[in-house]
Design an enzyme around this catalytic site. Structure first.
Site, PDB file in Angstrom:
ATOM      1  N   LYS A 158      -9.491   0.840  53.834  1.00  0.00           N
ATOM      2  CA  LYS A 158      -9.377   0.600  52.400  1.00  0.00           C
ATOM      3  C   LYS A 158      -8.009   0.894  51.814  1.00  0.00           C
ATOM      4  O   LYS A 158      -7.349   1.843  52.194  1.00  0.00           O
ATOM      5  CB  LYS A 158     -10.410   1.459  51.656  1.00  0.00           C
ATOM      6  CG  LYS A 158     -11.843   1.059  51.905  1.00  0.00           C
ATOM      7  CD  LYS A 158     -12.182  -0.271  51.287  1.00  0.00           C
ATOM      8  CE  LYS A 158     -12.119  -0.145  49.781  1.00  0.00           C
ATOM      9  NZ  LYS A 158     -12.789  -1.231  49.093  1.00  0.00           N
TER      10      LYS A 158
ATOM     11  N   SER B 115      -9.760   5.347  51.130  1.00  0.00           N
ATOM     12  CA  SER B 115     -11.162   5.748  51.031  1.00  0.00           C
ATOM     13  C   SER B 115     -11.396   6.957  51.925  1.00  0.00           C
ATOM     14  O   SER B 115     -10.776   7.088  52.982  1.00  0.00           O
ATOM     15  CB  SER B 115     -12.045   4.586  51.485  1.00  0.00           C
ATOM     16  OG  SER B 115     -13.294   5.073  51.949  1.00  0.00           O
TER      17      SER B 115
ATOM     18  N   HIS C  75     -11.486 -20.320  32.551  1.00  0.00           N
ATOM     19  CA  HIS C  75     -12.836 -20.082  33.107  1.00  0.00           C
ATOM     20  C   HIS C  75     -12.754 -19.493  34.523  1.00  0.00           C
ATOM     21  O   HIS C  75     -13.664 -19.697  35.328  1.00  0.00           O
ATOM     22  CB  HIS C  75     -13.680 -21.363  33.129  1.00  0.00           C
ATOM     23  CG  HIS C  75     -13.640 -22.137  31.858  1.00  0.00           C
ATOM     24  ND1 HIS C  75     -14.582 -22.007  30.862  1.00  0.00           N
ATOM     25  CD2 HIS C  75     -12.732 -23.040  31.385  1.00  0.00           C
ATOM     26  CE1 HIS C  75     -14.282 -22.801  29.845  1.00  0.00           C
ATOM     27  NE2 HIS C  75     -13.147 -23.440  30.134  1.00  0.00           N
TER      28      HIS C  75
ATOM     29  N   GLU D 261      -7.536   0.426  37.975  1.00  0.00           N
ATOM     30  CA  GLU D 261      -8.939   0.532  37.547  1.00  0.00           C
ATOM     31  C   GLU D 261      -9.094   1.569  36.445  1.00  0.00           C
ATOM     32  O   GLU D 261      -9.862   1.387  35.496  1.00  0.00           O
ATOM     33  CB  GLU D 261      -9.818   0.911  38.735  1.00  0.00           C
ATOM     34  CG  GLU D 261      -9.848  -0.151  39.828  1.00  0.00           C
ATOM     35  CD  GLU D 261     -10.461   0.399  41.115  1.00  0.00           C
ATOM     36  OE1 GLU D 261     -11.688   0.519  41.165  1.00  0.00           O
ATOM     37  OE2 GLU D 261      -9.706   0.720  42.052  1.00  0.00           O
TER      38      GLU D 261
END
Ligand code: ARG
Length: 479
Positions: free
Chosen positions: A282, A276, A155, A289
């Site tokens: 970043k 970024s 969970h 991804e």
């Protein structure tokens, strides 16, 4: 443009030619198509349909085409609808009329079915190598940083401590099953459809088995209608590929989370992250991804193929041409994703200290305490209750379970109605028995991670065995 022979007097509308041609996509089958043609030529010669001289010239011409294709110098003509017509036209330009004998006893329907199976066979071989490559990267990592302990989760909440090696080896298991699924697909696709003709079977006495053997197939397809219209193997491949992508996506997802500074469990190599354009701070896990998103793409390909096939009456229908985009893209995406994840795993830096810090929170050793109570005669439900009370006590005090005073263990036991708990409370109250001390010891991270010694569990000795077994299996593989 006219290419369909005597039946036609009109030209194909350029719009229709454009909408129906497939050469940009199916040219990927060129070497398979040529290999299939060479075997077919030999079959025609064996059947007495070509002289030795004709067969020799055709094979020679086809080999020359193969060299051009491999060198990238073959001149593809978009006016010729597909890979088959392109190659036949080029052979005709090279050899003259004898090239017109190549298509004896063959249709593009059995030809493309053959090409796809040959393509799939070599592609699955390559993908298997990529899967093994990722398995190696995971096992290497398990060997190098595997002692690190992290809070195993259910969970997405802290549950029980596990070794990082155990976690990584879970993906090795998934990949092994993925390899098995691809091998299974290859095994069922290992039948030559050549000789099925357009749909009814070739009108000549061709020795299909000899040709199949020459192409390295285990046998031939048994029904010509099935042979030209079957794309089960494309579905099976995409199902296996989609599931493998799901596995990669889960691994990618974990790395995305783990590399967030709030976790701080891993740092991706600079080479495997991006920055970024606006935020100088970043460092983004873009490759992970994209693997995650592409799992959806391959699942879509599977769905596309099931949709293409479900309404098709026997035998060949042009709809089947639409199998190539999903099949080729699915394989390319899987291959690249496997290689990306192998590189990421090889380059990632593991922060065992941060994993341990996280593992020390969340009272994830409570199950170990409950198990230790069971060992001393408590029913599990009572042990669960006692350990839960100890968790509540630790929460109140803002400490870990193994930081509670021994008296807290005695008190939690004494509060139970259960006679075994009462007896154990009395024992634990006596310092000389060492019971309270042992219970507190069971609450340490080391004790908790060492406890699941069961086969397949996370105890270090089990994990070492599992690493050794995986290593031995991988060492036994070629390449
Ligand atoms: N490009 C076609 C395909 O991929 C080849 C077979 C064409 N056959 C036909 N009867 N039009 O399916």
């Amino acid at each position: 443009m006219r290419m369909w022979g005597g039946r036609f007097t009109g030209e194909t509308d350029p719009l229709i030619a454009e909408a129906t041609r497939s050469v940009e996509v199916d040219r990927a089958l060129a070497v398979d198509d040529i290999d299939g043609s060479i075997a077919h030529v030999r079959g025609l010669e064996r059947a007495g349909l070509l002289t030795g001289e004709e067969s020799g010239r055709l094979v020679e011409g086809l080999r020359a085409l193969r060299r051009d294709v491999e060198a990238g110098t073959f001149a593809w003509d978009p006016a010729l609808e597909d890979v088959h017509l392109n190659l036949e036209a080029a052979l005709t330009a090279r050899l003259g009329p004898v090239a017109g004998k190549l298509h004896t006893g063959r249709s593009r329907n059995d030809q493309v079915a053959l090409d796809l199976r040959l393509w799939l066979r070599r592609t699955i071989r390559e993908l298997d190598g990529d899967m093994v490559g990722l398995e190696r990267a995971l096992v290497d990592r398990a060997e190098r940083d595997g002692e690190a302990v992290l809070p195993g989760m259910t969970h997405v909440q802290p549950a029980q401590p596990v070794l990082l090696a155990h976690h990584l080896l879970a993906y090795v298991e998934m990949l092994e099953r993925d390899r098995g699924r691809l091998a299974d697909c290859a095994r069922r696709a290992d039948r030559s459809p050549l000789g099925a003709g357009a749909l009814a079977g070739a009108g000549f006495d061709l020795d299909r088995e000899a040709t199949a053997a020459e192409l390295g197939f285990a046998g031939v397809t048994a029904n010509s209608l099935d042979a030209v219209s079957d794309r089960d193997f494309v579905v099976e491949f995409l199902a296996a590929a989609a599931l493998a992508m799901v596995h990669l996506s889960r691994l990618a997802e974990e790395l995305v989370w783990w590399s967030n500074p709030a976790f701080g469990w891993v740092t991706l190599a600079d080479a495997h992250a991006t920055g970024s354009s606006m935020m100088p701070n970043k460092k983004n896990p873009d490759p992970c991804e994209l693997v995650r998103a592409r799992a959806a793409r391959v699942a879509g390909h599977l769905s596309t193929m099931l949709g293409v096939l479900k309404g098709l009456p026997l035998a060949y229908q042009r709809d089947l041409q639409e199998d190539k985009g999903p099949l080729f893209d699915g394989a390319a995406v899987l291959g690249s994703s496997l290689r990306v994840m192998a590189a990421v795993m090889a380059g990632v830096m593991i922060h065992a200290d941060r994993m341990r810090e996280a593992a020390l929170g969340g009272h994830i050793t409570a199950t170990s305490v409950a198990d230790a109570l069971v060992e001393r005669g408590l029913p599990f439900r009572v042990a669960h209750h006692v350990a839960g009370r100890l968790v509540a006590e630790a929460e109140r005090r803002g400490c870990r379970l193994d930081e509670l005073a021994e008296g807290a263990f005695v008190a939690a036991l004494g509060d139970e109605q259960d006679p075994d708990a009462k007896r154990l409370a009395a024992e634990a109250a006596d310092e000389r028995t060492g019971v309270a001390q042992a219970l507190r010891e069971a609450a340490t991270l080391e004790a908790a991670v060492a406890r699941p010694r069961v086969l397949g569990g996370t105890a270090p000795e089990r994990v070492h065995e599992a690493i050794a077994a995986a290593r031995e299996r991988l060492n036994g593989l070629a390449g």
